[in-house]
Design an enzyme around this catalytic site. Structure first.
Site, PDB file in Angstrom:
ATOM      1  N   GLU A  75      10.916   0.876  -0.388  1.00  0.00           N
ATOM      2  CA  GLU A  75       9.875  -0.151  -0.213  1.00  0.00           C
ATOM      3  C   GLU A  75       8.574   0.285  -0.889  1.00  0.00           C
ATOM      4  O   GLU A  75       7.898  -0.506  -1.543  1.00  0.00           O
ATOM      5  CB  GLU A  75       9.655  -0.416   1.272  1.00  0.00           C
ATOM      6  CG  GLU A  75       8.504  -1.355   1.594  1.00  0.00           C
ATOM      7  CD  GLU A  75       7.530  -0.759   2.591  1.00  0.00           C
ATOM      8  OE1 GLU A  75       6.321  -0.692   2.261  1.00  0.00           O
ATOM      9  OE2 GLU A  75       7.965  -0.362   3.681  1.00  0.00           O
ATOM     10  N   GLU A  94       6.664   9.142  -3.587  1.00  0.00           N
ATOM     11  CA  GLU A  94       6.673   8.281  -2.400  1.00  0.00           C
ATOM     12  C   GLU A  94       7.583   8.802  -1.300  1.00  0.00           C
ATOM     13  O   GLU A  94       7.359   8.498  -0.126  1.00  0.00           O
ATOM     14  CB  GLU A  94       7.081   6.856  -2.789  1.00  0.00           C
ATOM     15  CG  GLU A  94       6.149   6.196  -3.783  1.00  0.00           C
ATOM     16  CD  GLU A  94       4.725   6.085  -3.267  1.00  0.00           C
ATOM     17  OE1 GLU A  94       4.530   5.911  -2.049  1.00  0.00           O
ATOM     18  OE2 GLU A  94       3.793   6.180  -4.096  1.00  0.00           O
TER      19      GLU A  94
END
Length: 973
Positions: free
Chosen positions: A67, A140
């Protein structure tokens, strides 16, 4: 039946949702099978979203990391962070993404049509054509970090640190254990966000494969809402989807086999020190319900949930609170996954009392099932739910996004997405069933709770060694991993660390940035949109503020009492008077009946405080608000309730007040780790201005220290506490200098105004006047010690004290600092989950903050480097324009009518006129690079005088002190 094909889509349903004044059309993309829910109405706050079913197969957090990562560059927009460029230079009213237990959702919203289409275009390319290089997983998700082969190996990554923050929160640990323990045999048994102990097991191959499997149009649910062209919606989607071939959608998570008998489990959470552990445990008793497709039954369970535990007067909540076994109770039904969950949580218990709590829950439910629920409590539950549905007030959250998430509660599991958007028929069915059968809700308790063996009791217990053990376990893993590496492998990690940092520091090429669709300055409104305001005088120095806005027949009322009348030493008691007004009862009714009456006869009554500096003045604007909302027909009942509350509240029930104080303490402590940056900011400001000091007494760390002492004082010297509460009431609840704020349309105002004015005249004069506040402002650096695995780092000071004069360009510059400088330096390179800069236009206080940050000294150094960055930064016209647009987007933030009315009043309280705001807008639009330079000079001086406040573990704070800082240490938890 023949279907017409429109832009590659066939229409499968076309209906009107009368309750929403909305036309709903469902489409299916012929080639890929992608589904679209298209809602057409006159709401200018347009919403688009796409959701993918993404059930995890482990706790590596791959869905969560993905995401984050898909928004980090795509085929059409090969930038480092297109998402950040949109944050920086868009008029969005919403821009984010969510990872849920079984789905990942990407919504955007804007009131500007061109901006809306730009956002959709970038998001569609992001989800279907992301770059997903190994560096995306590194940044991330997680990576080994090593700058010197001889140095210790470390984990870094944004999601890794985010989830360390989550796993520092006892509430989150308890909630995750309950979810995973209820569903051990399907995908809900894994941590969809990622367990920091498991995240480093995620490989790049798994990462890419997850996207390939789930991010496909055949597994996509698209959503549109608002006043944009409904056919253009399909055209935009087909241009992207037509290149894909059909694929099988992801499996719907199966219904979990019911337990043969209830289960129990115990989990630890971290605390600092051994003291006070006897009442820090928590217990969660949860049931997994079977899948429920009938919307009337879902509505009935919502009514049951509210009636049983959802309000202060609810019988299960009351039974648990009255037992004295713990400090706070919460719970109810949740339907966000395929099988609804009903849970009851009690905090602040002794671990040995967990079975007593569980037994009391079951005994109370047994009693309610056999004897029934008080009809007035049921009526209160129905009215509260009905009012909320009809009002459709989603706060700062776009209404369309709320509907999208509601539709997904069915749609994600192959059920009808429109069923949960309609509420009139299910509500009517529930009302009829309850009226015809008094035992109806009792039978639901029996079927879904008492006779349901799919129950789990989780006890969460404090463990002073837990965080240390986690740190040691992580260190052992890292040391073992390093020991197993060859020198060549270690060198590759060093090179990868260097390459990742170089990538993070390398600016995007101008030609790549130019590909991103953006607005122009000519797309912006040159003038602000004023909020209607009419001001008239009330007796005794008060004022009536009226906002003529369409509210669909609902009165929004704020009664602003003069908080500055409360003496300085009594100020921390003011919030407890607010809670007492709502939760102590009156001379005529106990708190149960009074709370039920509020829920039966109004849309809600609540209290709040508001403290703000006024630019150029010593004395702050300080108000204590009692606010309410009701339909015009309910106004007489509402005013009766307010009159009784303000004039006859009972403050002398010691046991009830003790319960309120314990609940407040428990919730305050639970909020520290999730909201650490907010507490750091409050603590910073407390040392700089009188308003900041006052806010800290009411809502900050000092307020927490106060409530802990208050709990003891209630036990040891109740008469003294009662006298202080009475003194605050005498000082506060009078009509002197009262501000009455009303938001309502003009036709209904003619009906309401005389009733309201008569009510105001019945309020007494306050009988006590407080002395002027003389705030003891601290100027030392401070470390706030909490049991967390991450830090919250703040530094700030007053620009006005340095001679800085306010100019609207500061909003543009702050937009750049936040979305470019801090995002890259603190988040991307440093691995923190968030980094912010804020400026108080009234106070002049400028502050830097980080959130879930693995660093301390490094982050502080970056804050100090900001000044030099501004003094030397080179911005081209496109970059400057982007930041101007982002600043205007903040100024023009979308608001619903009640928020507009409150905002207008707040501006009036601090003397901010429409002319001042227009000047600010013009200064924003005229910002130049020279303004960046000037602020850089001011921040260079601020570096030398600013306060530092950091929150983190004692070890992290002590390490910072050993590096040369002089932090005054304060233990918070």
């Amino acid at each position: 039946m023949t279907h017409t094909i429109i832009h590659g889509f066939e229409l499968t349903r076309d209906e009107t949702i009368v309750e929403l004044k909305t036309r709903a059309r469902l489409y299916r993309h012929v080639k890929t099978g992608a589904q679209v829910l298209s809602l057409e109405n006159d709401d200018e706050n347009k919403v688009f979203g796409v959701s993918f079913r993404t059930p995890p197969a482990d706790s590596t957090g791959v869905a969560h990391i993905l995401e984050h990562s898909v928004l980090g560059g795509s085929q059409k927009y090969p930038l480092k962070e297109p998402f950040v460029q949109l944050l920086k230079g868009s008029l969005h009213t919403f821009l984010n993404a969510f990872t849920s237990p079984d789905k990942t959702t990407y919504p955007v919203a804007s009131t500007n049509l061109k901006d809306f289409y730009n956002l959709i275009e970038v998001y569609l390319d992001a989800v279907f054509h992301p770059l997903l290089t190994p560096h995306h997983l590194d940044q991330e998700g997680w990576h080994y970090e090593l700058e010197d082969p001889e140095a210790p190996l470390a984990y870094r990554g944004v999601v890794f640190n985010e989830m360390k923050g989550v796993y520092s929160s006892p509430d989150a640990i308890l909630g995750r254990a309950a979810m995973q323990g209820l569903f051990p045999e399907n995908s809900y048994g894994y941590d969809y966000g990622g367990d920091p102990r498991v995240i480093p097991q995620l490989t790049y191959e798994q990462f890419v494969a997850f996207h390939r499997r789930y991010y496909h149009p055949s597994n996509a649910l698209f959503f549109f809402y608002g006043d944009d062209d409904p056919l253009r919606r399909l055209e935009i989607l087909d241009a992207v989807l037509c290149e894909f071939e059909p694929a099988p959608p992801a499996d719907i998570p199966p219904v979990h086999p019911p337990f043969a008998q209830p289960r129990k489990m115990t989990v630890p959470f971290g605390v600092d020190g051994e003291s006070g552990l006897s009442r820090k445990s928590m217990v969660n008793v949860s049931w997994a319900l079977p899948e429920i497709a009938d919307p009337s039954l879902r509505m009935a369970l919502s009514v049951l949930s509210y009636a049983v535990i959802g309000a202060p007067a609810s019988p299960l909540r009351k039974a648990l609170v009255d037992s004295g076994l713990g400090e706070d109770v919460m719970g109810g039904a949740s339907g966000s996954i395929r099988q609804p969950i009903f849970s009851v949580v009690m905090k602040g218990i002794a671990g040995a009392d967990a079975e007593k709590v569980e037994r009391l829950i079951l005994e109370t439910l047994e009693k309610l099932s056999s004897e029934g629920i008080d009809p007035e409590m049921v009526e209160a539950a129905i009215n509260s739910i009905e009012f909320s549905l009809r009002e459709n007030n989603t706060g700062s959250y776009p209404r369309g996004l709320s509907l999208f998430m509601r539709a997904l509660q069915n749609w994600n599991y192959g059920r009808d997405p429109l069923e949960l958007l309609r509420y009139e028929t299910p509500l009517a069915v529930v009302k009829r069933r309850i009226a015809a059968d008094p035992d109806f809700l009792g039978r639901l308790i029996r079927i879904y709770l008492l006779d349901n063996p799919h129950r789990l009791t989780v006890l969460a217990e404090p463990d002073p060694t837990y965080n240390q053990r986690l740190a040691e376990e992580e260190r052992r893993k890292l040391d073992a991993a390093k020991a197993a590496m060859t020198p060549e492998a270690l060198q590759r990690i060093v090179e990868n660390t260097r390459a990742l940092k170089e990538r993070q520091q390398r600016p995007d090429a101008p030609e790549e940035l130019a590909k991103l669709p953006t607005l122009k300055l000519s797309d912006l409104e040159r003038t602000n949109k004023p909020i209607p305001l009419a001001v008239s005088e009330l007796a005794d120095g008060g004022a009536l503020l009226y906002h003529d806005l369409f509210t669909n027949g609902i009165l929004y009322l704020n009664l602003g009492f003069d908080l500055s009348r409360v003496p300085q030493e009594l100020l921390p008691y003011a919030p407890f008077l607010g809670r007492a007004l709502l939760e102590m009862g009156t001379e005529r009714e106990d708190y149960v009946k009074f709370s039920q009456r509020i829920d039966r006869k109004t849309g809600g009554v609540w209290w709040s405080d508001y403290v703000s500096e006024i630019r150029g003045q010593e004395k702050p604007a300080a108000r204590f608000f009692v606010s309410a909302k009701a339909t015009v027909a309910q106004v007489p009942d509402l005013l009766d309730i307010l009159r009784e509350m303000l004039l006859t509240v009972r403050l002398d029930d010691r046991e009830r007040f003790r319960q309120i104080a314990l609940k407040t303490k428990a919730r305050w402590e639970a909020s520290l780790i999730p909201s650490g940056h907010a507490y750091v900011r409050s603590r910073l400001q407390a040392g700089l201005t009188t308003a900041g000091w006052a806010d800290e007494q009411l809502d900050g760390i000092e307020g927490l220290f106060f409530v802990r002492k208050l709990v003891e004082q209630v036990e040891q010297d109740w008469p003294s506490v009662l006298e202080k509460l009475e003194a605050v009431r005498r000082a506060l609840l009078g009509r002197q200098n009262l501000v009455v704020n009303v938001t309502l349309d003009a036709d209904n105002w003619t009906t309401v105004q005389p009733q309201l004015l008569a009510f105001v005249q019945e309020l007494p004069k306050a009988t006590q006047t407080g002395a002027e506040w003389r705030a003891p402002l601290a100027n030392n650096d401070e470390g706030l010690a909490i049991p967390a695995q991450v830090n919250y780092v703040g530094k700030g000071g007053s620009l006005y004290a340095l001679g800085y004069t306010y100019h609207g360009s500061i909003h543009v510059i702050n937009n750049f600092i936040r979305t470019e400088w801090l995002w890259n330096k603190v988040r991307a390179e440093g691995g923190a989950y968030g980094a912010f800069v804020s400026f108080g236009k009234q106070s002049g206080v400028y502050s830097f903050l980080s959130y879930r940050d693995p660093n301390l000294e490094r982050t502080l150094a970056i804050y100090d480097q900001t000044a030099e960055m501004l003094r030397t930064v080179e911005l081209n016209e496109d970059e400057l324009t982007k930041n101007i647009i982002g600043a205007i987007g903040d100024v023009d933030a979308y608001q619903l009518p009640d928020a507009k009315g409150f905002t207008s009043m707040a501006r009036w309280l601090i003397g901010e006129t429409d002319e001042m705001r227009q000047q600010m807008r013009e200064e924003i639009l005229a910002t130049t690079v020279a303004d960046f330079r000037r602020l850089g000079e001011a921040l260079a001086e601020l570096n030398r005088r600013a306060r530092v406040v950091v929150m983190g573990s004692p070890d992290a704070l002590n390490n910072l002190n050993s590096d040369g800082r002089r932090l005054r240490m304060t233990k918070v938890m």
